[in-house]
Design an enzyme around this catalytic site. Structure first.
Site, PDB file in Angstrom:
ATOM      1  N   PHE A 100      48.733 -22.169 -37.109  1.00 12.09           N
ATOM      2  CA  PHE A 100      48.271 -21.238 -38.139  1.00 12.09           C
ATOM      3  C   PHE A 100      49.367 -21.107 -39.179  1.00 12.09           C
ATOM      4  CE2 PHE A 100      48.073 -16.734 -39.566  1.00 12.09           C
ATOM      5  CZ  PHE A 100      46.732 -16.575 -39.880  1.00 12.09           C
ATOM      6  N   GLU A 127      53.726 -11.437 -36.495  1.00 12.30           N
ATOM      7  CA  GLU A 127      52.442 -10.719 -36.526  1.00 12.30           C
ATOM      8  C   GLU A 127      52.601  -9.325 -37.123  1.00 12.30           C
ATOM      9  OE1 GLU A 127      49.466 -11.760 -35.417  1.00 12.30           O
ATOM     10  OE2 GLU A 127      50.039 -13.666 -34.504  1.00 12.30           O
ATOM     11  N   HIS A 134      57.750  -4.599 -37.000  1.00  8.11           N
ATOM     12  CA  HIS A 134      57.643  -3.188 -36.591  1.00  8.11           C
ATOM     13  C   HIS A 134      57.592  -2.291 -37.844  1.00  8.11           C
ATOM     14  CE1 HIS A 134      58.268   0.077 -33.684  1.00  8.11           C
ATOM     15  NE2 HIS A 134      59.040   0.626 -34.600  1.00  8.11           N
TER      16      HIS A 134
HETATM   17  P1  FAD Z   1      60.876 -10.517 -44.121  1.00 10.20           P
HETATM   18  O1  FAD Z   1      59.487 -10.242 -44.564  1.00 10.20           O
HETATM   19  O2  FAD Z   1      61.823 -11.133 -45.107  1.00 10.20           O
HETATM   20  O3  FAD Z   1      61.504  -9.162 -43.578  1.00 10.20           O
HETATM   21  C1  FAD Z   1      62.915  -8.945 -43.398  1.00 10.20           C
HETATM   22  C2  FAD Z   1      63.110  -7.472 -43.013  1.00 10.20           C
HETATM   23  O4  FAD Z   1      62.666  -6.640 -44.091  1.00 10.20           O
HETATM   24  C3  FAD Z   1      62.282  -7.078 -41.790  1.00 10.20           C
HETATM   25  O5  FAD Z   1      63.027  -6.193 -40.977  1.00 10.20           O
HETATM   26  C4  FAD Z   1      61.091  -6.340 -42.389  1.00 10.20           C
HETATM   27  O6  FAD Z   1      60.533  -5.374 -41.525  1.00 10.20           O
HETATM   28  C5  FAD Z   1      61.726  -5.691 -43.615  1.00 10.20           C
HETATM   29  N1  FAD Z   1      60.745  -5.411 -44.685  1.00 10.20           N
HETATM   30  C6  FAD Z   1      59.975  -6.299 -45.371  1.00 10.20           C
HETATM   31  N2  FAD Z   1      59.174  -5.664 -46.245  1.00 10.20           N
HETATM   32  C7  FAD Z   1      59.429  -4.335 -46.095  1.00 10.20           C
HETATM   33  C8  FAD Z   1      58.914  -3.154 -46.689  1.00 10.20           C
HETATM   34  N3  FAD Z   1      57.938  -3.185 -47.596  1.00 10.20           N
HETATM   35  N4  FAD Z   1      59.427  -1.951 -46.295  1.00 10.20           N
HETATM   36  C9  FAD Z   1      60.384  -1.889 -45.349  1.00 10.20           C
HETATM   37  N5  FAD Z   1      60.908  -2.961 -44.743  1.00 10.20           N
HETATM   38  C10 FAD Z   1      60.438  -4.171 -45.110  1.00 10.20           C
HETATM   39  N6  FAD Z   1      54.033 -17.117 -39.078  1.00 10.20           N
HETATM   40  C11 FAD Z   1      52.870 -17.836 -39.205  1.00 10.20           C
HETATM   41  O7  FAD Z   1      52.248 -17.861 -40.272  1.00 10.20           O
HETATM   42  N7  FAD Z   1      52.382 -18.558 -38.145  1.00 10.20           N
HETATM   43  C12 FAD Z   1      53.014 -18.597 -36.946  1.00 10.20           C
HETATM   44  O8  FAD Z   1      52.534 -19.259 -36.003  1.00 10.20           O
HETATM   45  C13 FAD Z   1      54.243 -17.864 -36.785  1.00 10.20           C
HETATM   46  N8  FAD Z   1      54.976 -17.957 -35.623  1.00 10.20           N
HETATM   47  C14 FAD Z   1      56.229 -17.404 -35.569  1.00 10.20           C
HETATM   48  C15 FAD Z   1      57.070 -17.675 -34.483  1.00 10.20           C
HETATM   49  C16 FAD Z   1      58.366 -17.176 -34.450  1.00 10.20           C
HETATM   50  C17 FAD Z   1      59.277 -17.541 -33.321  1.00 10.20           C
HETATM   51  C18 FAD Z   1      58.828 -16.336 -35.499  1.00 10.20           C
HETATM   52  C19 FAD Z   1      60.219 -15.756 -35.483  1.00 10.20           C
HETATM   53  C20 FAD Z   1      58.011 -16.059 -36.579  1.00 10.20           C
HETATM   54  C21 FAD Z   1      56.717 -16.606 -36.648  1.00 10.20           C
HETATM   55  N9  FAD Z   1      55.914 -16.422 -37.781  1.00 10.20           N
HETATM   56  C22 FAD Z   1      54.726 -17.117 -37.911  1.00 10.20           C
HETATM   57  C23 FAD Z   1      56.445 -15.728 -38.959  1.00 10.20           C
HETATM   58  C24 FAD Z   1      56.463 -14.218 -38.851  1.00 10.20           C
HETATM   59  O9  FAD Z   1      55.157 -13.712 -38.939  1.00 10.20           O
HETATM   60  C25 FAD Z   1      57.404 -13.671 -39.937  1.00 10.20           C
HETATM   61  O10 FAD Z   1      58.729 -13.968 -39.526  1.00 10.20           O
HETATM   62  C26 FAD Z   1      57.232 -12.185 -40.161  1.00 10.20           C
HETATM   63  O11 FAD Z   1      56.008 -11.911 -40.809  1.00 10.20           O
HETATM   64  C27 FAD Z   1      58.370 -11.571 -40.990  1.00 10.20           C
HETATM   65  O12 FAD Z   1      58.582 -12.302 -42.155  1.00 10.20           O
HETATM   66  P2  FAD Z   1      60.079 -12.746 -42.545  1.00 10.20           P
HETATM   67  O13 FAD Z   1      60.685 -13.410 -41.355  1.00 10.20           O
HETATM   68  O14 FAD Z   1      59.988 -13.520 -43.813  1.00 10.20           O
HETATM   69  O15 FAD Z   1      60.865 -11.408 -42.783  1.00 10.20           O
END
Ligand code: FAD
Length: 387
Positions: free
Chosen positions: A128, A366, A369
């Site tokens: 996905f 997903e 938090h």
């Molecule tokens: P960011 O969005 O950059 O966030 C960084 C920090 O900022 C976090 O603490 C977040 O909570 C905080 N933050 C962001 N926006 C705000 C806000 N508005 N207010 C306050 N705090 C905020 N994705 C897929 O599409 N398909 C998959 O199969 C999939 N598998 C995964 C498997 C693993 C092992 C991992 C680690 C991730 C996977 N993901 C997948 C991606 C995952 O969904 C994202 O890592 C997640 O949505 C967070 O995005 P980011 O890592 O870019 O963090």
């Protein structure tokens, strides 16, 4: 096995059977080697068809080979898989809730007939693709795009952190359709052997190590019109899939915490210090009492969610509360369990630290938090606080 308020008593025969099948499967086929897989950063891919044969991929869907089991049965399945390892539950969640579900809900008849039986049986693996290097918590900012070209589309962009992309046969890729007004997000079924698709593996993980994670590169990838999911347009597409997967996570996290608890409870009875088992100390009993209470509360939330889902009343904000609470609970309680195991607790010989490390991913993917906190904040005040 911890079931403090006798929830088991209300399960029907099918629910017990599915739970027991999953429990026996992990005990026999996965648990003996899961520590090694975690250390080596591998997934037992040879078990993917076996998991299909046992009905672990989206058994709550109806038709095309899926038996349409109850939402409680599906939740119990996720709980047992994650009691072994979050990587195993992630495999089933991605294949079922994030790949089969969108094809089932939004696919054409041909797409359903082509993919659902194969994916359900584990004869094909799906992934996905939503997250991008620059767009995680805010996927609507995505830059991957599709342009119309003759009888189909050409896709360009990159996705990252995609569970199973290096071993997938097909990717559900979400991209902006540049040929339509307002460039809506649409879903594309992209076979990974198409020219221009790359799926590099991400190897540096310290969490969810027994799961394969990668990128998806899309460089002028042509797909025919029949590979577009016709039934959905806009962010509703990916978000509705995430609601399904998060439902499974809310259950699964309880399984991880329960497993960590059971390991700690056993250890407290076996490990002797100062002339007797450490379980006779009030400090250790206090930890077990709190763990059992938190696990039970999370379990109750999961069971209630199943009831709401079964009758069609489950809303995304219900799932946000359960995913947020239950994963935080599992993250906190697996750490307490780890602590009760002393030095042995930091090894792969015992499950708590593996669960604790896995929970860092589950806490983040997903919807982090924080993001689920904002969903609840908006629900409670009517004021969105995302930006
Ligand atoms: P960011 O969005 O950059 O966030 C960084 C920090 O900022 C976090 O603490 C977040 O909570 C905080 N933050 C962001 N926006 C705000 C806000 N508005 N207010 C306050 N705090 C905020 N994705 C897929 O599409 N398909 C998959 O199969 C999939 N598998 C995964 C498997 C693993 C092992 C991992 C680690 C991730 C996977 N993901 C997948 C991606 C995952 O969904 C994202 O890592 C997640 O949505 C967070 O995005 P980011 O890592 O870019 O963090």
């Amino acid at each position: 096995m911890l079931d403090f308020v006798q929830l088991e008593a209300d399960l029907d025969q099918e629910e017990r059977m599915i739970r027991d099948t999953a429990r026996e499967f992990v005990d026999e086929h996965v648990r003996p080697d899961i520590g090694d897989h975690f250390e080596e950063g591998t997934f037992p891919t040879e078990l993917i068809p076996k998991m299909g044969e046992l009905g672990f991929y989206a058994p709550n869907l109806e038709g095309y080979g899926s038996p349409n089991v109850s939402e409680t049965a599906y939740g119990l399945l996720m709980q047992e898989l994650e009691a072994c390892d979050s990587g195993l539950r992630s495999m089933a969640s991605v294949q079922g809730a994030l790949v089969m579900y969108p094809i089932h809900a939004y696919g054409s008849e041909e797409q359903k007939e082509e993919w659902l039986p194969k994916l359900g049986q584990g004869e094909a693996v799906g992934c996905f693709g939503l997250t991008e290097p620059e767009h995680g918590s805010n996927p609507s900012g995505m830059e991957t795009y599709a342009t119309e070209d003759g009888d189909g589309y050409v896709l360009n962009g990159s996705k990252t952190w995609i569970t199973n992309s290096p071993i997938a046969d097909v990717a559900v890729v979400w991209a902006r359709d540049r040929s339509a007004d307002e460039e809506p997000v649409r879903g594309f079924l992209v076979e990974t052997d198409r020219d221009g698709v790359t799926t590099n593996k991400i190897t540096e993980k310290l969490s969810l190590r027994a799961s394969i994670t990668g990128e998806i590169g899309l460089n002028d990838v042509s797909v025919p019109e029949e590979n577009v999911l016709p039934g959905v347009s806009g962010m509703k597409g990916p978000l509705s899939c995430l609601t399904q997967a998060r439902y499974g996570i809310a259950w699964g996290a309880v399984g991880a915490a329960r497993d960590a608890f059971e390991e700690a409870r056993q250890y407290a009875q076996d490990r002797e210090q100062f002339g007797g088992p450490i379980g006779r100390f009030q400090l250790q009993q206090g930890k077990l009492a709190e763990m059992a209470t938190q696990i039970t509360l999370a379990q109750l939330l999961a069971y209630r969610l199943a009831e709401l889902k079964e009758r069609g009343d489950m809303q995304p904000q219900h799932v946000s509360m359960a995913k947020r609470n239950n994963v935080r609970m599992a993250r906190d309680q697996s750490r307490v369990a780890r602590e009760m195991l002393g030095g042995n607790g930091i090894t792969t010989d015992y499950s708590p630290m593996r669960h604790m490390a896995n929970m860092e991913t589950v806490y983040t993917y997903e919807g982090t938090h924080d993001i689920h906190t904002l969903v609840l904040g908006e629900e409670l005040t009517g004021i969105p606080a995302y930006q």
